[in-house]
Motif scaffolding. Sequence first.
Motif, short mmCIF file in Angstrom:
data_model
loop_
_atom_site.label_atom_id
_atom_site.label_comp_id
_atom_site.label_asym_id
_atom_site.label_seq_id
_atom_site.Cartn_x
_atom_site.Cartn_y
_atom_site.Cartn_z
N PRO A 1 -37.87 18.21 148.61
CA PRO A 1 -37.71 18.75 149.75
C PRO A 1 -37.62 17.44 150.79
O PRO A 1 -38.39 16.46 150.77
N SER B 1 -35.13 22.93 147.97
CA SER B 1 -35.97 24.18 148.14
C SER B 1 -35.07 25.42 148.40
O SER B 1 -35.44 26.58 148.02
N ARG C 1 -40.99 26.71 146.56
CA ARG C 1 -40.60 25.21 145.94
C ARG C 1 -40.81 24.03 147.13
O ARG C 1 -41.06 22.87 146.66
N VAL C 2 -41.20 24.63 148.49
CA VAL C 2 -41.26 23.55 149.65
C VAL C 2 -42.66 23.49 149.68
O VAL C 2 -43.24 22.17 150.07
#
Length: 226
Positions: free
Chosen positions: A28, A90, A215-216
């Motif tokens: 990210p 992300s 995802r972040v």
Amino acid sequence: MPKLVNIDQATGLPVRKPTPVRYEVAAPGQLVHVDIKKQGRIPNGGGWRAHGRGSPQDRRAGTARDKAARAGAASSRDYRYLHHGVDDHSRLAYSKILDDERKETAAGFWTRANAFFASLGVTVTAVMTDNGSCYRSRAFANALGENIKHKRTKPYHPQTNGKVERLNRTLATEWAYVKPYASEAERATAYETWLHHYNHHRPHTGIGDQTPSERVHNVTGKYTYS
């Protein structure tokens, strides 16, 4: 019939073009896609989607569009502008509905978007935009600062900024036109709810059916933001 350019001259058969290779940065913040989507305002009481083609509301809207076209430019009162910032890795999106696409507005949007990503522990190091005048301005360059690299898409190749273009398609089907809205204010109010769903609850096939928020977050310490 396929175009001649798409036909193999020896066999006369259509040539299948290879599927473009998808890319994704490693973490990210390494690249954020920034773009603007112009969208027509909904008149109070609803437009043609609520009342049908040929309705008085539809005719009034058409008259306003024709008048703006004859004047050579559409009035800012007829449109809203969705400013997006989408993290490449992300797919996390920061997005706001604003009144124009002037350089000062784009610069102010990026300042707030950068603060949003920073609040999640994400240091943005590169931003990709198209070649719109607001993104070529000194105001936008100052908002990026010295530590964020500015990448630009190839002219007439919007697919280069494909992840933010995908967001535009998704919001069109899942928010903007999913139902008739009675006013622009009603649709704008629904946007914050939809965006939260997009970031925190909606699985994305492009990232293995995860949500962007999954995802972040740097819960394992596996990301380094250099």
